[in-house]
Design an enzyme around this catalytic site. Structure first.
Site, PDB file in Angstrom:
ATOM      1  N   GLY A 259      14.966  47.742  34.321  1.00  0.00           N
ATOM      2  CA  GLY A 259      16.246  48.433  34.143  1.00  0.00           C
ATOM      3  C   GLY A 259      16.144  49.939  34.189  1.00  0.00           C
ATOM      4  N   ARG A 260      14.912  50.466  34.156  1.00  0.00           N
ATOM      5  CA  ARG A 260      14.734  51.914  34.240  1.00  0.00           C
ATOM      6  C   ARG A 260      13.363  52.251  34.841  1.00  0.00           C
ATOM      7  NH1 ARG A 260      13.465  53.578  27.955  1.00  0.00           N
ATOM      8  NH2 ARG A 260      12.306  51.707  27.409  1.00  0.00           N
TER       9      ARG A 260
ATOM     10  N   GLY B 279      19.179  53.813  32.353  1.00  0.00           N
ATOM     11  CA  GLY B 279      18.051  53.952  33.255  1.00  0.00           C
ATOM     12  C   GLY B 279      17.079  55.058  32.893  1.00  0.00           C
TER      13      GLY B 279
ATOM     14  N   ARG C 113       4.702  39.701  35.003  1.00  0.00           N
ATOM     15  CA  ARG C 113       4.604  39.256  33.611  1.00  0.00           C
ATOM     16  C   ARG C 113       5.106  37.834  33.486  1.00  0.00           C
ATOM     17  NH1 ARG C 113       7.759  43.810  31.900  1.00  0.00           N
ATOM     18  NH2 ARG C 113       6.434  44.990  33.288  1.00  0.00           N
TER      19      ARG C 113
ATOM     20  N   ARG D  56       3.285  55.362  35.585  1.00  0.00           N
ATOM     21  CA  ARG D  56       2.390  54.343  35.049  1.00  0.00           C
ATOM     22  C   ARG D  56       1.616  53.682  36.194  1.00  0.00           C
ATOM     23  NH1 ARG D  56       5.707  50.633  30.882  1.00  0.00           N
ATOM     24  NH2 ARG D  56       6.568  49.728  32.781  1.00  0.00           N
TER      25      ARG D  56
ATOM     26  N   LYS E  30       8.630  55.156  35.038  1.00  0.00           N
ATOM     27  CA  LYS E  30       9.430  54.618  33.940  1.00  0.00           C
ATOM     28  C   LYS E  30      10.351  55.726  33.422  1.00  0.00           C
ATOM     29  CE  LYS E  30       9.207  52.398  29.397  1.00  0.00           C
ATOM     30  NZ  LYS E  30       8.308  51.848  28.356  1.00  0.00           N
TER      31      LYS E  30
ATOM     32  N   ASP F 288       4.179  47.866  28.467  1.00  0.00           N
ATOM     33  CA  ASP F 288       5.483  48.182  27.888  1.00  0.00           C
ATOM     34  C   ASP F 288       5.395  48.628  26.429  1.00  0.00           C
ATOM     35  OD1 ASP F 288       6.390  47.476  30.353  1.00  0.00           O
ATOM     36  OD2 ASP F 288       7.240  45.570  29.767  1.00  0.00           O
TER      37      ASP F 288
ATOM     38  N   ASP G 298       8.684  38.854  28.334  1.00  0.00           N
ATOM     39  CA  ASP G 298       8.799  39.809  29.435  1.00  0.00           C
ATOM     40  C   ASP G 298       7.853  40.992  29.260  1.00  0.00           C
ATOM     41  OD1 ASP G 298      10.972  40.118  27.328  1.00  0.00           O
ATOM     42  OD2 ASP G 298      11.040  42.111  28.227  1.00  0.00           O
ATOM     43  N   ASN G 299       7.198  41.104  28.111  1.00  0.00           N
ATOM     44  CA  ASN G 299       6.230  42.172  27.872  1.00  0.00           C
ATOM     45  C   ASN G 299       4.788  41.676  27.908  1.00  0.00           C
ATOM     46  OD1 ASN G 299       8.298  44.050  27.520  1.00  0.00           O
ATOM     47  ND2 ASN G 299       8.401  43.724  25.309  1.00  0.00           N
TER      48      ASN G 299
END
Length: 598
Positions: free
Chosen positions: A183-184, A217, A281, A274, A204, A361, A351-352
């Site tokens: 999302g960002r 975002g 994931r 990053r 990020k 994350d 999701d992490n």
């Protein structure tokens, strides 16, 4: 599929008697000493360190020169340095909708979407020299150029790069959250360095994507500083993690309600570049399974196996089981390593969790100060689901969700095998954890009472609220002669704290007796060995907060100091000592709060 059987024990997890125990099988990463040891020097000035400073006065500078520096054979310009998105685009169908607006996306892995440049000028405030030079083959002088700052802030897209936002889902705090996604964040492309290692570069905080939901975002300076510092800190602790190449900040206002209490404030926007071998994931597979996109799921898992697990036979009918087995093993290793340094991720949603078992994350993470199995770094985690003592259980929960995501690719017999693989997870974790803690105490070989000795110490630490990091560090610095004499001076303040317990010296006697069983060992060798794996410096929340407060006033000196210190966490450093980084945490540290808002 055959799996090695491991004798199960009745010992409870040492961080929480109600948490399941866990064991290791499969490939062992590195020897414990090999993982943690960093050089031979034991004390030096922080100015001696070169792992990542933005003070470039001593660097080779030639930003207009193409090709490589004659000094270090690294590129001194971005002109001939290439990223590529080709393989990702060729391997998967892209989102057919080109417009960038929030929506439900189907039948793809990525959406092509451009980053949003800041409206105000971006300023580079931190860079990892090691990432830039050793991973990306760039001379650090490149970071002084306008082109580099435009690149790492999202204002300039390099040839070969097609920015992508990844579609994934996830279970958040135990509930299926549906579509999530980047999302960002924007995946800029892949770089293969001079060693043949493949790195994916991602921004990020670089603007909205189709997966932004209600978000803007953006990322703010405080969370970006924490991610930049902690991802690098974990790397130097020997823990698998994504890396941070750079941090830029702007004067663009980003509105945030930090603690979700209605207090909305303007904060500075920031972007972190990053770097990771992969950003896939658990949730990358979950979204496809939940949406019934089975063939795309098969395509993705086959790609992951071929790209990242070359030791798995990509044509074998059991390849998905082999993949799952390796992820189970590696995830147990990762969490055991987190626990060995007192690190709590804070938001262990599916999701992490990386399919490559690297730390991803960074949000409301925290290193424990005093030992507490119920330590919760995230103030948004009201139920304590992700407290440090529950991370192992959450790891199993997440792996079970991964197993279910793989189910459409497995026949009935393979599904039963996957369930059995997961049943081995508690023992996998427990054995690895004991291995790490035995090394932290300088123990060789095996003794039937080792588990008891470790748990005994942790219970004393819990009862006395002894500092987790410094208790182990000071046990690695104090001599056996001092312990035998029960002589603990003020410099060993953490040991003085735990020594208030009436049973501490009983434990000391057991410990000394166990050390005497080490074969061909000396006290000096023990201390050297233990100091190479027990850090003196970790990124405590109060240290990060102090750096953030200064940075919000445009003073990044403490960010730079912390970055230097955390590159050598096992070595005593004069500047770090003067800053109090190995002292009792200040009283105000207990009042610190960290949330998911970033």
């Amino acid at each position: 599929m055959k799996r090695m059987k491991v004798k199960r024990t009745i010992v409870a997890n040492i961080f929480n008697p109600n948490v399941m125990k866990i064991m290791i099988m499969g490939l062992i990463w590195e020897s414990t000493v090999g993982i943690f040891s960093r050089g031979e020097r034991t004390e030096f000035e922080a100015s001696d360190l070169e792992c990542g400073s933005v003070d470039s006065s001593h660097y080779f500078t030639n930003g207009d020169n193409l090709g490589y520096s004659q000094v270090n054979h690294k590129r001194v310009s971005l002109d001939l340095w290439k990223l590529t998105s080709q393989k990702l685009i060729e391997s998967f169908p892209l989102d057919p909708i080109k417009e960038n607006y929030v929506r439900q996306v189907r039948d793809c892995i990525f959406s092509a979407v451009q980053p949003e440049p800041f409206k105000s000028a971006a300023k580079l405030v931190a860079v990892s020299k090691e990432v830039v030079e050793d991973l990306l083959d760039l001379d650090v002088s490149v970071t002084e150029t306008k082109e580099f700052i435009q690149f790492v802030s999202g204002a300039q897209i390099l040839p070969g790069s097609v920015p992508l936002a990844h579609r994934y889902g996830g279970h958040q705090f135990g509930v299926w959250a549906g579509q999530l996604g980047d999302g960002r964040a924007h995946l800029l492309g892949v770089y293969i360095n001079r060693h043949g290692t493949r790195w994916e570069l991602q921004l990020k905080g670089s603007g909205k994507t189709p997966y932004s939901r209600d978000g803007d975002g953006r990322a703010v300076l405080r969370s970006s500083i924490r991610e930049f510092l902690c991802s690098e800190a974990l790397n130097y602790l020997g823990i698998p993690t994504s890396r941070a190449a750079s941090l830029v900040v702007s004067n663009d206002n980003v509105k945030r309600d930090q603690f979700y209490n209605g207090s909305v404030k303007n904060e500075k926007g920031a972007v972190v570049l990053r770097v990771a071998k992969s950003w896939f994931r658990f949730g990358s597979l979950e979204i496809l399974a939940h949406s019934g996109e089975t063939e795309l799921l098969r395509t993705l898992v086959d790609f992951i196996i071929k790209q990242y697990f070359p030791f798995i036979n990509a044509t074998n009918s059991n390849r998905y089981l082999d993949f799952f087995s390796q992820v189970v093993t590696d995830t147990s290793y990762l969490i055991a390593h987190w626990m060995s340094v007192g690190f709590a991720h804070g938001v262990c949603n599916t999701d992490n969790f990386s399919v490559l078992s690297v730390t991803l994350d960074y949000g409301p993470f925290g290193f424990m100060d005093f030992y507490d199995p119920n330590f919760v770094p995230n103030t948004s985690d009201d139920e304590g689901r992700y407290k440090i003592g529950n991370q192992a259980n959450v790891g199993r929960y997440n792996l079970d969700k991964l197993r279910k995501a793989l189910t459409p690719l497995l026949d009935s017999k393979q599904q039963l095998s996957a369930e059995q693989i997961l049943k081995d997870y508690p023992d996998l974790y427990h054995i690895k954890l004991m291995e790490l803690f035995k090394a932290k105490l300088g123990l060789f070989g095996r003794d039937k009472n080792d588990d008891y000795l470790i748990k005994y110490l942790l219970k004393l630490m819990e009862d006395t609220r002894a500092d987790f990091t410094m208790t182990f560090r000071q046990l690695s610095e104090i001599t056996q002669q001092q312990l035998e004499a029960h002589s603990i001076s003020e410099e060993y303040w953490a040991l003085q704290d735990i020594a208030r317990h009436t049973k501490f010296f009983h434990w000391v006697n057991l410990y000394l007796s166990r050390l005497n069983k080490n074969i061909v060992d000396s006290d000096e060798a023990r201390r050297t060995r233990m100091q190479s794996i027990n850090p003196r410096y970790i990124l405590r929340n109060w240290m990060a907060e102090s750096a953030i407060k200064k940075a919000e006033g445009n003073d990044f000196s403490e960010v730079h100091l912390l970055q230097k210190v955390l590159c050598y966490p096992f070595n005593k450093q004069t500047e770090a000592e003067e800053a109090g980084y190995s002292s009792h945490p200040p009283p105000w540290a207990r009042e610190l709060r960290v949330s998911c808002s970033s």
